[in-house]
Enzyme design. Structure first.
Site, PDB file in Angstrom:
ATOM      1  CE1 TYR A 154      -3.033 -10.237  -0.011  1.00 32.57           C
ATOM      2  CE2 TYR A 154      -5.023  -8.936  -0.285  1.00 32.57           C
ATOM      3  CZ  TYR A 154      -3.867  -9.223   0.411  1.00 32.57           C
ATOM      4  OH  TYR A 154      -3.559  -8.481   1.530  1.00 32.57           O
ATOM      5  CG  ASP A 196       3.539  -9.656   5.525  1.00 31.83           C
ATOM      6  OD1 ASP A 196       4.649 -10.213   5.524  1.00 31.83           O
ATOM      7  OD2 ASP A 196       2.969  -9.281   4.485  1.00 31.83           O
ATOM      8  CG  HIS A 250      -1.832  -9.306   4.335  1.00 31.99           C
ATOM      9  ND1 HIS A 250      -1.457  -9.039   3.029  1.00 31.99           N
ATOM     10  CD2 HIS A 250      -0.676  -9.367   5.041  1.00 31.99           C
ATOM     11  CE1 HIS A 250      -0.139  -8.936   2.954  1.00 31.99           C
ATOM     12  NE2 HIS A 250       0.346  -9.134   4.157  1.00 31.99           N
ATOM     13  CB  CYS A 287      -0.878   0.017   1.242  1.00 30.09           C
ATOM     14  SG  CYS A 287      -1.971  -1.391   1.301  1.00 30.09           S
TER      15      CYS A 287
END
Ligand code: ADP
Ligand code: SF4
Length: 690
Positions: free
Chosen positions: A170, A266, A173, A31
């Site tokens: 994906y 992470d 997370h 991000c």
């Protein structure tokens, strides 16, 4: 210089399905607070990564549909064909430097509230939306799942149309629908998408197969997968279901990009995790697949990177933060300029931009996020415009960066520092528990300054106004820093706390200088970033009983934005720090302090022998005031400007101080441009008829 043969292995090409990465440096999705909001800025930043040698440069997560609306958080957006040009620009910038462009389409399911679109969130079941908002997601039926698969296919086709080379599926997370379906915690379905692992992995597998079918002829299809959630059997584990999933899908994707999840696991900060902190979890993946494997771990050491490839642990060195702190990391290794690498310090200020919905910033790299709007390149800076001599007073992060960058421009610089070492607050703070890597802010700049002939450094030189004038500089830059207040004034208290004479009062500066109070200690934290929590740890390490009181709901509240808050609070509780949240400091008394509930004002006395006040800082501006009080003396000495930078102007983060120093150096002698000091990205009015 040429590269060390030990690192040759890092520059081998790697085949990823139908495409080939030119080396093993892989910028994993991250991000950046720009995405759909600042698309030109986002594209320029990604292009510079490719210029710096990253063979693969990926997007952040890219919303695939209006039911996956992250607002107010700014991510990528690919809802329809009208969004393609943004990503085409990014791919073009990456291709211009021989990089591959990767796109991570995502539907965030129940983790977004769709604040902007007002669409009802969807998920594997009826469930509350994750943030504390009064919104629930509705359970998806078969038609919804079919539609979701189509959105992913549409997004993949748009990525291909934008000339992307790698498209993701994906599942990490806890931020994607694929992961919500996979998770036993969230998936309680009784149809063929729920129950057994085979059923729960179905959606993940289908998206993978659909994407391959849609774009796999030209694009590689990668998966991003969480191999452990650090929550034991309640979550995915590397010796449990995550391993089984990899076994089931082994060679189906073209690449495995693996990590531990959620995001706070992470992207752990250096306060809690060392380089390669994910290795114990991800090491097994290479044995389960013949496809290339990417892993992350805040890698900045080329020896470690080469070792991981040699040992067969990874095929590609994944990086988000190291590529933010130094977009030219691969190139520097390639050119044999190892000492020049600007190593990430693991502070997560970069992450805070995402939480504040603003362009990314970085403590080590002041140009991050400013590549397009200010035209700042991380390695290139325009040459000086005049032969001015610049005196920089104070060698904290602001003064060091100003001197370094002015030196790079070719100015003659004198850097004077009162102390007997460089670094200012960074030198002091990096000695606190868990913050040792922060010294990299100083070390990088010190090394660069040592390579620059025109920057002269004077230690043990506390300058007075008279001495400044004697140095006959054309420009004087004051980077003299700030000191912590000793009176409790800050956000909660606008007047000094009553009873300051009643018991010994210490500031963070005292503690950092080794002047520790006797316990028990009341620490009042109205600063809300790391300092209060770190000092409570320091006090416990020194055997003092400590009570941390704060007006906030939890300790070190701002560190929610750096993904550390829970770890900090857990650490303090485990170390026996007593926490009194939502309390202000009413007064100090002999042998104790009186706290007051923020809501009711109800008072509570705590026994303590001393208080540590962590509330606010005041700029060290005495030298500035003395110099500017005598404009004639300045003129007579030929001084054209006196400028405050960093904490001396307004105390803030280390990132803000570095940025301030860099900005001064960039703007010296540069004619002011019209209007704002940066280019804006404007929202365009709709074209008529649309
Ligand atoms: P910043 O974060 O803005 O860089 P710091 O507090 O880290 O600020 O650094 C300020 C530095 O300035 C300290 O190292 C301090 O010793 C030095 N300093 C303060 N006053 C003077 C002075 N009059 N002459 C030289 N150095 C000074
Ligand atoms: Fe690393 Fe901090 Fe920069 Fe993020 S902000 S890349 S953690 S130095």
């Amino acid at each position: 210089m040429s590269r060390d043969a030990r690192y040759d292995i890092l520059f081998e090409p790697v085949r990823i399905g139908p495409v080939t990465a030119k080396n093993r440096f892989y910028q994993t999705p991250h991000c950046n607070g720009m995405g759909r909001g600042f698309p030109a800025g986002m594209a320029e930043m990604r292009g510079i990564k490719a210029e710096g040698g990253w063979a693969v440069v990926c997007t952040e997560e890219v919303e695939v549909h209006e039911t996956s609306d992250h607002s107010p958080v700014v991510e990528g957006r690919l809802w329809d064909d009208g969004d393609i040009p943004v990503f085409a620009r990014m791919a073009e910038k990456i291709h211009a430097h021989g990089g591959l462009a990767g796109l991570q389409p995502n539907h965030s399911g129940y983790t977004v509230a769709n604040h902007s679109t007002r669409e009802i969130p969807i998920g594997p079941g009826d469930m509350p939306v994750e943030p504390y908002v009064p919104v629930q997601a509705r359970a998806m039926d078969k038609a919804d799942i079919k539609a979701l698969r189509r959105w992913y296919v549409d997004a993949a086709k748009r990525a291909k149309a934008a000339d992307f080379d790698i498209v993701y599926d994906y599942c990490a997370h806890n931020m994607s629908m694929q992961m919500h379906f996979l998770s036993r915690r969230f998936n309680r379905r009784i149809d063929e998408y729920g129950g057994s692992l085979e059923n729960r992995v179905r959606l993940f597998r289908e998206v993978l197969e659909d994407t391959k079918e849609a774009v796999g002829d030209r694009c590689a299809v990668a998966v991003r997968f969480a191999v452990d959630e650090l929550m034991g059997p309640d979550g995915l584990t590397c010796d449990g279901e995550a391993r089984d999933v990899i076994e089931m899908l082994a060679d189906l994707p073209d690449l495995w990009d693996v990590n531990i999840s959620e995001w706070s696991n992470d992207s752990q900060t250096s306060r809690f995790a060392d380089q390669d902190f994910q290795g114990d979890y991800t090491a097994f993946v290479k044995q389960m697949t013949s496809k290339p494997v990417v892993g992350v771990g805040r890698f900045t050491s080329p020896d470690m990177m080469a070792g991981l490839i040699r040992k067969g642990r990874l095929d590609l060195i994944g990086a988000a933060r190291p590529s933010i702190a130094d977009p030219f990391l691969p190139k520097k290794i390639e050119d044999g300029r190892i000492e020049d690498i600007r190593e990430c310090i693991g502070c997560n200020i970069c992450v805070s931009g995402d939480f504040t919905s603003t362009p990314i910033r970085c403590t080590q790299n002041p140009t991050m996020g400013e590549e397009w709007r200010k035209g700042w390149h991380p390695e290139v800076i325009p040459a000086k415009k005049t032969d001015s001599h610049v005196l920089v007073v104070g060698a904290g992060p602001a003064g060091l960066e100003a001197a370094r960058a002015l030196g790079q421009r070719g100015y003659a610089v004198t850097l004077a520092e009162a102390g007997d070492a460089l670094g200012g607050r960074v030198a002091a703070e990096s000695a606190l528990p868990g913050l040792s890597e922060w010294i990299r802010v100083r070390d990088h700049r010190q090394w660069r300054i040592e390579q620059t002939a025109d920057v002269s450094v004077y230690l043990r030189s506390r300058l007075t106004a008279e001495q400044v004038l004697e140095l006959e500089a054309d420009h004087v830059v004051l980077a003299t820093g700030a000191r912590w207040r000793a009176d409790g004034v800050g956000r909660a208290l606008t007047d000094p706390v009553p009873g300051l004479d009643a018991l010994p009062v210490h500031t963070p500066d005292d503690l950092m200088a080794g002047r520790l109070p006797d316990g028990p200690v009341l620490l009042f934290d109205d600063d809300h970033y790391y300092m209060g929590g770190v000092l409570a740890e320091l006090l416990r390490d020194a055997g003092r009983d400590a009570i941390l009181a704060t007006p906030a709901a939890d300790v070190s509240h701002f560190t929610h934005f750096t993904l550390e808050q829970e770890r900090i609070q857990r650490t303090l509780l485990e170390r026996g720090v007593e926490i009194r949240a939502q309390r202000t400091l009413a007064r100090l008394e002999a042998g104790g302090a009186v706290l007051a509930c923020r809501f009711t004002g109800r008072e509570e006395r705590v026994a303590c022998a001393a208080a540590v006040l962590v509330t606010a800082r005041l700029p060290e501006r005495a030298l500035y005031d003395a110099l500017t009080a005598e404009p004639e003396a300045l003129e007579a000495a030929g001084v054209k400007s006196v400028t405050r930078i960093g904490d001396c102007l307004a105390p803030g983060t280390i990132a803000a101080a570095v940025y301030s120093g860099h900005r001064y150096a960039r703007e010296l002698d540069e004619p002011p441009k019209d209007g704002l000091p940066f280019r804006r990205e404007r929202v365009a009015l709709p074209v008529a008829g649309r």
